[in-house]
Design a protein around this motif. Structure first.
Motif, PDB file in Angstrom:
ATOM      1  N   ARG A 155       0.839  -1.204   0.000  1.00  0.00           N
ATOM      2  CA  ARG A 155       0.000   0.000   0.000  1.00  0.00           C
ATOM      3  C   ARG A 155       0.876   1.257   0.000  1.00  0.00           C
ATOM      4  NH1 ARG A 155      -1.919   3.195   4.106  1.00  0.00           N
ATOM      5  NH2 ARG A 155      -3.843   4.358   3.667  1.00  0.00           N
TER       6      ARG A 155
ATOM      7  N   SER B   2       0.852   5.222   0.898  1.00  0.00           N
ATOM      8  CA  SER B   2       0.108   6.251   1.620  1.00  0.00           C
ATOM      9  C   SER B   2       0.152   7.572   0.862  1.00  0.00           C
ATOM     10  CB  SER B   2       0.709   6.435   3.019  1.00  0.00           C
ATOM     11  OG  SER B   2       2.029   6.944   2.912  1.00  0.00           O
ATOM     12  N   LYS B   3      -0.690   8.519   1.296  1.00  0.00           N
ATOM     13  CA  LYS B   3      -0.713   9.838   0.671  1.00  0.00           C
ATOM     14  C   LYS B   3       0.626  10.546   0.855  1.00  0.00           C
ATOM     15  CE  LYS B   3      -5.708  10.582   1.150  1.00  0.00           C
ATOM     16  NZ  LYS B   3      -6.756  11.437   1.747  1.00  0.00           N
ATOM     17  N   ARG B   4       1.248  10.347   2.009  1.00  0.00           N
ATOM     18  CA  ARG B   4       2.546  10.971   2.254  1.00  0.00           C
ATOM     19  C   ARG B   4       3.582  10.472   1.251  1.00  0.00           C
ATOM     20  NH1 ARG B   4       6.667   8.891   4.610  1.00  0.00           N
ATOM     21  NH2 ARG B   4       5.467   7.257   5.638  1.00  0.00           N
ATOM     22  N   LYS B   5       3.539   9.186   0.970  1.00  0.00           N
ATOM     23  CA  LYS B   5       4.505   8.618   0.030  1.00  0.00           C
ATOM     24  C   LYS B   5       4.204   9.054  -1.404  1.00  0.00           C
ATOM     25  CE  LYS B   5       5.755   4.653   2.876  1.00  0.00           C
ATOM     26  NZ  LYS B   5       5.814   3.181   3.005  1.00  0.00           N
TER      27      LYS B   5
END
Length: 298
Positions: A120, A122-125
């Motif tokens: 998955r 994330s938005k940060r990544k």
């Protein structure tokens, strides 16, 4: 000297070797030998060394159709495409550009892990990927100007090299968990040698070695012994004891050392523009890698 200092020393030496390689390789290319000739010398030498080492120490074989196919793919992505694109790109572009662009490898690993291993993101990544991509794009775009020290096609080849190596790191993970590291590396270097020889053998044969000054011979010895063999051995040993976050920190030290060495050696100039683009790349890679185990080039 305790184990902690030994690990730090080993990881710093690996970063210093890889950082030095950007400028040292430019001593040989293209004045004395083409990039593909250097690849043949490096990869064939490594295949012979790791082949003997694997047979004498591990005496292990990769078995099964799936594992053998994966090992072949690792040889193609991790050695053949990786090395051909890296040296061809470095032959064209500036050492600083190549060093900065290579730090996107962790971002590439994340993308392929999401695609192939269903991990998955994330938005940060996602934001980190966007930042790193923006920095890399701007660095490549401005390389097309006659006032810069980079080269558009050279930078694109370095990006392809980083992409290939990132895919290799994802593909090789199951093999590293199942077999001894030297068993895997011996096989992938053997596959890589078979592929790269047709590309560079002519350059090896046509070179007039009698014209080589001592500095060029030492540069070739450095690329074979230090970059290919010693760096891998030290890295492998350190990874047995080092925390993944510590290993990741030393990945980001490599381009810093490469820039310092390139500037000191007079091989390139560091501009404010490159510094700004580098900050974008590093910020993006940091966001992507902050909670993820970092990886290094073998």
């Amino acid at each position: 000297m305790n184990k902690q200092w030994q690990v730090h020393g080993a990881l710093f030496l690996v970063a210093l070797i890889y950082g030095s390689n950007y400028s040292i390789a430019k001593e040989v290319m293209p004045a004395y030998m083409g990039p593909f000739g250097l690849i043949v010398i490096r990869v064939v030498s490594a295949a012979i060394f790791f082949g003997f080492f694997s047979r004498l120490v591990t005496r292990e074989k990769i078995v099964g159709w799936n594992d053998n196919l994966r090992a072949i793919l690792c040889g193609v992505t991790g050695v053949a495409i990786n090395q051909l694109c890296f040296f061809a790109g470095l032959n064209l572009t500036a050492p600083i550009n190549a060093a900065l662009l290579m730090v996107i490898v962790p971002v590439v690993v994340l993308v392929f892990s999401a695609i192939l291993l269903r991990e998955r993101i994330s938005k940060r990544k996602v934001g980190g990927i966007a930042l790193a991509f923006t920095g890399a794009f701007l660095l490549i775009y401005t390389s097309g100007s006659e006032h810069t020290t980079g080269n558009l096609w050279g930078d694109l080849l370095i990006i392809l090299n980083a992409t290939s190596f990132g895919l290799y790191l994802v593909l090789v993970k199951p093999l590293m968990q199942k077999y001894n590291a030297f068993t895997v590396v011996s096989r992938i270097f053997t596959v890589g040698a078979v592929i790269v020889v047709p590309f560079g053998w002519q350059q090896v044969l046509e070179t007039d070695y009698s014209t080589y000054p001592a500095a060029v011979w030492w540069a070739i010895v450095f690329m074979v012994l230090a970059v290919t063999i010693i760096a891998y051995l030290f890295n492998t040993w350190a990874l047995r004891y080092a925390n993944p976050s510590l290993v990741g920190a030393y990945i980001y030290l490599q381009p810093v050392l490469a820039i310092l060495i390139a500037v000191i050696a007079g091989k390139d100039v560091f501009t404010l523009q490159k510094g700004l683009f580098a900050m974008l790349i590093f910020a993006g890679v940091y966001l992507v890698s902050r909670t993820r185990q970092a990886v290094t080039e073998g």
